[in-house]
Scaffold this motif. Sequence first.
Motif, PDB file in Angstrom:
ATOM      1  N   THR A  72      50.438  35.750  28.477  1.00 32.20           N
ATOM      2  CA  THR A  72      50.050  37.120  27.893  1.00 32.20           C
ATOM      3  C   THR A  72      48.952  37.580  28.402  1.00 32.20           C
ATOM      4  O   THR A  72      48.125  36.855  29.167  1.00 32.20           O
ATOM      5  CB  THR A  72      50.160  37.003  26.521  1.00 32.20           C
ATOM      6  N   PRO A  73      48.635  38.593  28.528  1.00 30.27           N
ATOM      7  CA  PRO A  73      47.453  39.385  29.041  1.00 30.27           C
ATOM      8  C   PRO A  73      46.256  38.864  28.227  1.00 30.27           C
ATOM      9  O   PRO A  73      45.180  38.435  28.922  1.00 30.27           O
ATOM     10  CB  PRO A  73      47.403  40.936  28.506  1.00 30.27           C
ATOM     11  N   GLY A  74      46.197  38.074  26.869  1.00 27.31           N
ATOM     12  CA  GLY A  74      45.080  37.634  26.541  1.00 27.31           C
ATOM     13  C   GLY A  74      44.890  36.045  27.235  1.00 27.31           C
ATOM     14  O   GLY A  74      43.908  35.467  26.695  1.00 27.31           O
ATOM     15  N   ASP A  75      45.684  35.416  27.789  1.00 28.75           N
ATOM     16  CA  ASP A  75      45.697  34.327  28.406  1.00 28.75           C
ATOM     17  C   ASP A  75      44.614  34.569  29.820  1.00 28.75           C
ATOM     18  O   ASP A  75      44.320  33.526  30.211  1.00 28.75           O
ATOM     19  CB  ASP A  75      46.989  33.797  28.903  1.00 28.75           C
ATOM     20  N   ILE A  76      44.667  35.763  30.286  1.00 23.72           N
ATOM     21  CA  ILE A  76      43.977  35.705  31.620  1.00 23.72           C
ATOM     22  C   ILE A  76      42.540  35.701  31.356  1.00 23.72           C
ATOM     23  O   ILE A  76      41.885  36.563  30.432  1.00 23.72           O
ATOM     24  CB  ILE A  76      44.436  37.050  32.268  1.00 23.72           C
ATOM     25  N   ASP A  77      41.782  35.047  32.050  1.00 28.54           N
ATOM     26  CA  ASP A  77      40.163  34.819  31.941  1.00 28.54           C
ATOM     27  C   ASP A  77      39.442  35.796  32.947  1.00 28.54           C
ATOM     28  O   ASP A  77      38.227  35.811  32.897  1.00 28.54           O
ATOM     29  CB  ASP A  77      39.954  33.398  32.528  1.00 28.54           C
ATOM     30  N   MET A  78      40.229  36.204  34.166  1.00 31.54           N
ATOM     31  CA  MET A  78      39.561  36.897  35.058  1.00 31.54           C
ATOM     32  C   MET A  78      40.410  37.865  35.894  1.00 31.54           C
ATOM     33  O   MET A  78      41.714  37.544  36.142  1.00 31.54           O
ATOM     34  CB  MET A  78      38.669  35.975  35.996  1.00 31.54           C
ATOM     35  N   ILE A  79      40.172  38.960  36.550  1.00 36.26           N
ATOM     36  CA  ILE A  79      41.188  39.899  37.071  1.00 36.26           C
ATOM     37  C   ILE A  79      40.438  39.873  38.629  1.00 36.26           C
ATOM     38  O   ILE A  79      39.059  40.179  38.490  1.00 36.26           O
ATOM     39  CB  ILE A  79      41.021  41.398  36.583  1.00 36.26           C
ATOM     40  N   ILE A  80      41.208  39.952  39.633  1.00 36.40           N
ATOM     41  CA  ILE A  80      40.516  40.165  40.839  1.00 36.40           C
ATOM     42  C   ILE A  80      41.531  41.096  41.578  1.00 36.40           C
ATOM     43  O   ILE A  80      42.664  40.911  41.565  1.00 36.40           O
ATOM     44  CB  ILE A  80      40.479  38.713  41.874  1.00 36.40           C
ATOM     45  N   PHE A  81      40.718  42.147  41.784  1.00 40.32           N
ATOM     46  CA  PHE A  81      41.773  43.466  42.505  1.00 40.32           C
ATOM     47  C   PHE A  81      41.485  43.821  43.720  1.00 40.32           C
ATOM     48  O   PHE A  81      40.303  44.029  43.919  1.00 40.32           O
ATOM     49  CB  PHE A  81      41.427  44.676  41.567  1.00 40.32           C
ATOM     50  N   ALA A  82      42.061  43.736  44.632  1.00 38.80           N
ATOM     51  CA  ALA A  82      42.037  43.847  46.149  1.00 38.80           C
ATOM     52  C   ALA A  82      42.627  45.218  46.644  1.00 38.80           C
ATOM     53  O   ALA A  82      43.922  45.380  46.324  1.00 38.80           O
ATOM     54  CB  ALA A  82      42.655  43.080  47.098  1.00 38.80           C
ATOM     55  N   THR A  83      41.919  46.162  47.203  1.00 37.78           N
ATOM     56  CA  THR A  83      42.504  47.535  47.629  1.00 37.78           C
ATOM     57  C   THR A  83      41.542  48.263  48.419  1.00 37.78           C
ATOM     58  O   THR A  83      40.273  47.845  48.406  1.00 37.78           O
ATOM     59  CB  THR A  83      42.868  48.463  46.192  1.00 37.78           C
ATOM     60  N   LEU A  84      41.918  48.960  49.430  1.00 40.51           N
ATOM     61  CA  LEU A  84      41.057  49.844  50.003  1.00 40.51           C
ATOM     62  C   LEU A  84      41.181  51.322  49.543  1.00 40.51           C
ATOM     63  O   LEU A  84      40.394  52.219  50.066  1.00 40.51           O
ATOM     64  CB  LEU A  84      41.407  49.898  51.674  1.00 40.51           C
ATOM     65  N   SER A  85      41.983  51.548  48.406  1.00 41.25           N
ATOM     66  CA  SER A  85      42.534  52.940  47.935  1.00 41.25           C
ATOM     67  C   SER A  85      42.409  52.961  46.493  1.00 41.25           C
ATOM     68  O   SER A  85      43.317  53.226  45.924  1.00 41.25           O
ATOM     69  CB  SER A  85      43.666  53.384  48.464  1.00 41.25           C
ATOM     70  N   PRO A  86      41.099  52.776  46.170  1.00 41.10           N
ATOM     71  CA  PRO A  86      41.084  52.888  44.390  1.00 41.10           C
ATOM     72  C   PRO A  86      41.157  54.315  43.798  1.00 41.10           C
ATOM     73  O   PRO A  86      41.150  55.052  44.630  1.00 41.10           O
ATOM     74  CB  PRO A  86      39.647  52.143  44.212  1.00 41.10           C
ATOM     75  N   ASP A  87      41.638  54.313  42.880  1.00 48.74           N
ATOM     76  CA  ASP A  87      41.861  55.493  41.998  1.00 48.74           C
ATOM     77  C   ASP A  87      40.694  56.362  42.055  1.00 48.74           C
ATOM     78  O   ASP A  87      40.805  57.700  42.359  1.00 48.74           O
ATOM     79  CB  ASP A  87      42.197  55.391  40.473  1.00 48.74           C
ATOM     80  N   MET A  88      39.474  55.743  42.021  1.00 44.49           N
ATOM     81  CA  MET A  88      38.203  56.417  42.103  1.00 44.49           C
ATOM     82  C   MET A  88      37.142  55.857  42.943  1.00 44.49           C
ATOM     83  O   MET A  88      37.364  54.934  43.268  1.00 44.49           O
ATOM     84  CB  MET A  88      37.511  56.376  40.569  1.00 44.49           C
ATOM     85  N   TYR A  89      36.269  56.671  43.292  1.00 43.94           N
ATOM     86  CA  TYR A  89      35.328  56.080  44.529  1.00 43.94           C
ATOM     87  C   TYR A  89      34.593  54.780  43.851  1.00 43.94           C
ATOM     88  O   TYR A  89      34.238  53.845  44.363  1.00 43.94           O
ATOM     89  CB  TYR A  89      34.210  57.154  44.710  1.00 43.94           C
ATOM     90  N   PHE A  90      34.254  55.086  42.355  1.00 43.56           N
ATOM     91  CA  PHE A  90      33.899  54.029  41.610  1.00 43.56           C
ATOM     92  C   PHE A  90      34.317  54.457  40.043  1.00 43.56           C
ATOM     93  O   PHE A  90      34.222  55.615  39.703  1.00 43.56           O
ATOM     94  CB  PHE A  90      32.397  53.742  41.591  1.00 43.56           C
ATOM     95  N   PRO A  91      34.364  53.365  39.167  1.00 44.16           N
ATOM     96  CA  PRO A  91      34.536  52.150  39.378  1.00 44.16           C
ATOM     97  C   PRO A  91      35.835  51.732  40.072  1.00 44.16           C
ATOM     98  O   PRO A  91      36.581  52.826  40.212  1.00 44.16           O
ATOM     99  CB  PRO A  91      34.438  51.553  37.994  1.00 44.16           C
ATOM    100  N   GLY A  92      35.825  50.642  40.367  1.00 43.26           N
ATOM    101  CA  GLY A  92      37.094  50.093  40.931  1.00 43.26           C
ATOM    102  C   GLY A  92      38.305  49.904  40.093  1.00 43.26           C
ATOM    103  O   GLY A  92      38.300  50.031  38.822  1.00 43.26           O
ATOM    104  N   GLY A  93      39.540  49.187  40.611  1.00 39.96           N
ATOM    105  CA  GLY A  93      40.579  49.096  40.069  1.00 39.96           C
ATOM    106  C   GLY A  93      40.941  47.939  38.853  1.00 39.96           C
ATOM    107  O   GLY A  93      41.420  48.093  38.048  1.00 39.96           O
ATOM    108  N   GLY A  94      39.942  47.028  39.115  1.00 34.58           N
ATOM    109  CA  GLY A  94      39.921  45.803  38.115  1.00 34.58           C
ATOM    110  C   GLY A  94      39.650  46.366  36.856  1.00 34.58           C
ATOM    111  O   GLY A  94      40.290  45.849  35.990  1.00 34.58           O
ATOM    112  N   VAL A  95      38.673  47.303  36.380  1.00 38.73           N
ATOM    113  CA  VAL A  95      38.537  47.464  35.060  1.00 38.73           C
ATOM    114  C   VAL A  95      39.538  48.253  34.431  1.00 38.73           C
ATOM    115  O   VAL A  95      39.800  48.280  33.508  1.00 38.73           O
ATOM    116  CB  VAL A  95      37.143  48.141  34.893  1.00 38.73           C
ATOM    117  N   GLN A  96      40.168  49.154  35.307  1.00 33.59           N
ATOM    118  CA  GLN A  96      41.352  50.155  34.920  1.00 33.59           C
ATOM    119  C   GLN A  96      42.457  49.124  34.454  1.00 33.59           C
ATOM    120  O   GLN A  96      43.160  49.173  33.486  1.00 33.59           O
ATOM    121  CB  GLN A  96      41.949  50.755  36.058  1.00 33.59           C
TER     122      GLN A  96
END
Length: 335
Positions: A72-96
């Motif tokens: 489940t999402p609650g089991d995840i300890d960390m997110i690593i998000f790889a992209t050159l095209s984030p939705d915003m200049y900042f912040p990156g996609g991981g927090v989204q």
Amino acid sequence: MYTSRISGLGSYVPENIVTNDDLSQLMDTNDEWIQERTGIKERRHIKKGDGNSTAKMGVKAAKIALERAKLTPGDIDMIIFATLSPDMYFPGGGVQVQEMMGMKTIPALDIRNQCSGFVYAISVGDQFIKTGMYKNILIIGSENHSGGLDMTTRGRSVSVIFGDGAGAAVLTRSEDAGRGVLSTHLHSEGAHAKELSLIGPSTERWVPELIEENPQEEIPYYPYMNGQFVFKNAVVRFSEVINEGLQANNLSSSDIDMLIPHQANLRISQFVQKKFQLSDDQVYNNIQKYGNTTAASIPIALTEAWEEGKIKEGDTVVLAAFGSGFTWGSAIIKW
């Protein structure tokens, strides 16, 4: 010592299919020209109003990967998000992703290594797991290229290549030393950074300056690629980093059960396949359907190869990528 294994895979691509013939209506090109140079027949593009973005596609792929990992999402300890095209200049996609999936206040790390982003992300996640710091890490590669391409004859050498999509993998701690990610190998050569780049807008060259400095026919906020130069470097670096991984694990090319190369150009993959004397069953390519999806290409291909039963327990799987930076890398995995 802990190792990390891939416990779940998922992918997502937009429903909107853009064929080579579709592109020929926008620019001076044709199906034969594109297939001869790239091997691409079609790609997926986000369509306005379809509810997709880089982060949203990443979430769609991630949900499939978590379900297959029985987490489940609650089991995840960390997110690593790889992209050159984030939705915003900042912040990156991981927090989204963290917010959209209702996860705890876990760390979210963004990787900006373009075509080799997923391999870099696997390497980073592997280190966190090996040290015992985290147990389950969600890794996502996702790209929305279509909105930033020059869809005219001027930009055809780049724009026919790229597509949109996302792939995800869950890395999970294991105590089986002979299984999972055996090793990863990463490199860079910034001397050639501008040979495959998007030089603006940036903190050095904002949009008003770019427009003022350049005539309309040379718009520098579209991607630039020195195709022949990139190709020549790619075939060399692909071979080097695959050999590096094999040697580190006392393996030979005959031990490879499945090679998943970054889907940059079918001709590059075919060159590497021939060099290592691999059969069609030992190399997985899907660039024909999706084009180059940069950080998403390896996880999409890895997911499809696994779904099709082409990767089985005990197989030696090799991931390899080369791209902008220049950066390149490989991962050797015992499935």
